[in-house]
Design an enzyme around this catalytic site. Sequence first.
Site, PDB file in Angstrom:
ATOM      1  N   ASP A 109      10.223  -2.764  -8.237  1.00 29.24           N
ATOM      2  CA  ASP A 109      11.366  -2.810  -8.125  1.00 29.24           C
ATOM      3  C   ASP A 109      12.253  -3.879  -7.519  1.00 29.24           C
ATOM      4  O   ASP A 109      13.769  -3.671  -7.845  1.00 29.24           O
ATOM      5  CB  ASP A 109      11.395  -2.166  -6.427  1.00 29.24           C
ATOM      6  CG  ASP A 109      10.445  -2.791  -5.445  1.00 29.24           C
ATOM      7  OD1 ASP A 109       9.626  -4.042  -6.167  1.00 29.24           O
ATOM      8  OD2 ASP A 109      10.823  -3.493  -4.284  1.00 29.24           O
ATOM      9  N   TYR A 115       6.908  -7.737   6.368  1.00 31.89           N
ATOM     10  CA  TYR A 115       6.572  -9.454   6.671  1.00 31.89           C
ATOM     11  C   TYR A 115       6.948 -10.137   7.603  1.00 31.89           C
ATOM     12  O   TYR A 115       8.330  -9.322   8.144  1.00 31.89           O
ATOM     13  CB  TYR A 115       7.274  -9.498   4.611  1.00 31.89           C
ATOM     14  CG  TYR A 115       7.228  -9.559   3.230  1.00 31.89           C
ATOM     15  CD1 TYR A 115       6.254  -9.972   2.971  1.00 31.89           C
ATOM     16  CD2 TYR A 115       7.647  -8.433   3.284  1.00 31.89           C
ATOM     17  CE1 TYR A 115       5.096  -9.945   1.640  1.00 31.89           C
ATOM     18  CE2 TYR A 115       6.610  -7.517   2.195  1.00 31.89           C
ATOM     19  CZ  TYR A 115       6.556  -8.311   0.723  1.00 31.89           C
ATOM     20  OH  TYR A 115       5.529  -7.640  -0.091  1.00 31.89           O
ATOM     21  N   LYS A 122       1.388  -3.521   3.843  1.00 33.74           N
ATOM     22  CA  LYS A 122       1.583  -5.108   3.083  1.00 33.74           C
ATOM     23  C   LYS A 122       2.008  -6.015   3.225  1.00 33.74           C
ATOM     24  O   LYS A 122       2.598  -6.015   3.792  1.00 33.74           O
ATOM     25  CB  LYS A 122       2.066  -4.816   1.528  1.00 33.74           C
ATOM     26  CG  LYS A 122       2.936  -5.495   0.743  1.00 33.74           C
ATOM     27  CD  LYS A 122       3.752  -5.122  -0.468  1.00 33.74           C
ATOM     28  CE  LYS A 122       3.642  -5.994  -1.270  1.00 33.74           C
ATOM     29  NZ  LYS A 122       4.440  -5.517  -2.558  1.00 33.74           N
TER      30      LYS A 122
END
Length: 260
Positions: free
Chosen positions: A24, A143, A173
């Site tokens: 992406d 994140y 993730k």
Amino acid sequence: MLAGFQARMERIETDGRIVNIPMDHGITIGPTQGLVDIEKTVDAVTRGGADSVLTQKGLASRVHPHKNGSGYIVHLNASTTLGPDPNDKRLTGTVKEAVQAGADAVSFHINVGSDNEPRQIEQGAKLTKVASEYGLPVLAMSYARGPDVDEHDADNLAHAVRLAEEIGADIAKTAYSGDSDSYERVAEATEIPVIMAGGSPQSDREMLENARGAIEAGAIGVSMGRSIFQHNDPESMVRAVSMIVHDEATVDTALTQSGL
């Protein structure tokens, strides 16, 4: 568990393990190496053993004919490196649009600790609600990222993946903490599966050592973008990563047998 949800999960993984190649980045950094001819790259990485690939919705028609039966994830927010705040991820699509694009799952990015965190939490929570109505798995790219936030601190990463679970994501993730011992705290912070983000490209050996460390720590896989699609031999690099994730090969074995 809905049959549709389970069927879609099985399309993006193999025996509970995941090698995902996110592509992406065309929005974020532009048409870089490996993304101009994305058809060629999708074909290479899926032949190399990628369980799934990931793009924005607009590239769906360029992905499907070349993914060799692998799963497909549509990413639903983005920002650019040219914009005023690269951490300010804004919505680029809906769950319905992802389904219409043939997605097996959807993903979204959240920067925990950024000035944009409140909006991203709210958007992520709404997205998981809608996705659950469709029986569509959700991957949260969660994140630790913001002013004065250490992006590789294990406690910060643990907070990020736990947040992903709390708002309804099915897979989290996040970045690698740098060593397997500290990454155990990340994997143990949540009941949903954790996969390691590739991050900035390093040497082949360093990337594979990171993947091996994450698997040893309890992660179920990896999601590597730039270190794969910008690689001179993406097929062989994915093959090496897949050997570590799916076969628990050593780094030396993966390097030797993959053809790198």
